[in-house]
Design a protein around this motif. Structure first.
Motif, short mmCIF file in Angstrom:
data_model
loop_
_atom_site.label_atom_id
_atom_site.label_comp_id
_atom_site.label_asym_id
_atom_site.label_seq_id
_atom_site.Cartn_x
_atom_site.Cartn_y
_atom_site.Cartn_z
N ASP A 79 0.86 -1.18 0.00
CA ASP A 79 0.00 0.00 0.00
C ASP A 79 0.90 1.23 0.00
O ASP A 79 1.98 1.21 0.61
CB ASP A 79 -0.88 0.04 1.26
N CYS A 80 0.47 2.28 -0.67
CA CYS A 80 1.25 3.51 -0.65
C CYS A 80 0.32 4.69 -0.82
O CYS A 80 -0.85 4.54 -1.17
CB CYS A 80 2.32 3.51 -1.74
N VAL A 81 0.84 5.88 -0.54
CA VAL A 81 0.10 7.13 -0.71
C VAL A 81 0.97 8.03 -1.58
O VAL A 81 2.15 8.24 -1.28
CB VAL A 81 -0.20 7.82 0.64
N TRP B 201 -8.04 6.74 6.00
CA TRP B 201 -9.15 6.20 5.21
C TRP B 201 -10.51 6.63 5.77
O TRP B 201 -11.43 6.89 5.01
CB TRP B 201 -9.07 4.68 5.12
N ALA C 167 -4.12 6.84 -3.35
CA ALA C 167 -3.67 5.80 -2.43
C ALA C 167 -3.88 4.43 -3.05
O ALA C 167 -4.90 4.19 -3.72
CB ALA C 167 -4.42 5.90 -1.11
N ARG D 232 -2.97 4.60 8.66
CA ARG D 232 -3.80 4.45 7.46
C ARG D 232 -5.29 4.38 7.79
O ARG D 232 -6.11 4.92 7.05
CB ARG D 232 -3.41 3.21 6.67
N ASP D 233 -5.65 3.72 8.89
CA ASP D 233 -7.07 3.62 9.23
C ASP D 233 -7.70 4.99 9.46
O ASP D 233 -8.82 5.25 9.03
CB ASP D 233 -7.27 2.73 10.47
N ALA E 140 -1.32 9.74 7.07
CA ALA E 140 -1.12 8.38 6.56
C ALA E 140 -0.22 7.52 7.45
O ALA E 140 -0.11 6.31 7.22
CB ALA E 140 -0.57 8.42 5.14
N TYR F 64 -7.05 4.57 -5.45
CA TYR F 64 -8.16 5.44 -5.11
C TYR F 64 -7.68 6.88 -5.08
O TYR F 64 -6.55 7.15 -4.67
CB TYR F 64 -8.72 5.11 -3.71
N ARG G 21 -4.53 0.64 -2.16
CA ARG G 21 -5.00 -0.19 -1.06
C ARG G 21 -5.55 -1.49 -1.65
O ARG G 21 -6.41 -1.45 -2.53
CB ARG G 21 -6.09 0.53 -0.28
N ASP G 22 -5.03 -2.59 -1.17
CA ASP G 22 -5.48 -3.90 -1.65
C ASP G 22 -5.44 -3.99 -3.17
O ASP G 22 -6.38 -4.43 -3.82
CB ASP G 22 -6.88 -4.22 -1.14
N TRP H 250 -12.98 8.45 -0.59
CA TRP H 250 -12.08 7.89 -1.60
C TRP H 250 -12.91 7.29 -2.73
O TRP H 250 -13.92 6.64 -2.49
CB TRP H 250 -11.20 6.82 -0.98
#
Length: 124
Positions: free
Chosen positions: A47-49, A116, A62, A112-113, A109, A69, A64-65, A121
């Motif tokens: 995962d990255c931003v 998000w 971002a 992350r939670d 970030a 997004y 994610r999985d 997003w």
């Protein structure tokens, strides 16, 4: 998860370096406001931003999985042409952010939670 940020600056020449997320605010203040910035947290991780910062706006993307997004402020999905790092791209209007917001989100970030849950997003 690493808290290393890859910083890319176009002012007008290109330079790249890495900083710890805790140093980002100081680095950001040291960059001229008319420079273009690319900021990537956890480049190469699962995962990255990714943040782009331009003189009048920023964007946040971002991963994610295995899905990208964009951070969205409004439901305006119409695309507009923007210049980022000297390249013209099309980007949804609702995902064009105030200049300062990109780095603020990147600082969030570290958790992350929280990042998000605080923002809206949309899948790219």
């Amino acid at each position: 998860m690493s808290n290393t940020v890859t910083v890319e600056v176009w002012d007008p020449s290109y330079r790249q370096f890495e900083v710890h997320l805790a140093e980002l605010s100081d680095v950001y203040r040291s960059i001229p406001s008319d420079a273009s910035l690319g900021l990537t947290l956890d480049d190469g991780e699962g995962d990255c931003v990714i943040v782009t910062v331009e003189p009048y706006f920023s964007t946040v993307t971002a991963l994610r999985d295995r899905t990208f997004y964009n951070l969205q402020l409004t439901d305006d999905h119409a695309e507009m042409e923007i210049m980022t790092a000297g390249e013209e791209i099309r980007w949804p209007k609702g995902c064009i952010l105030p200049r300062e917001m990109g780095t603020q989100v990147l600082l969030e970030a570290a958790d992350r939670d929280v990042m998000w849950s605080k923002h809206t997003w949309v899948e790219q």
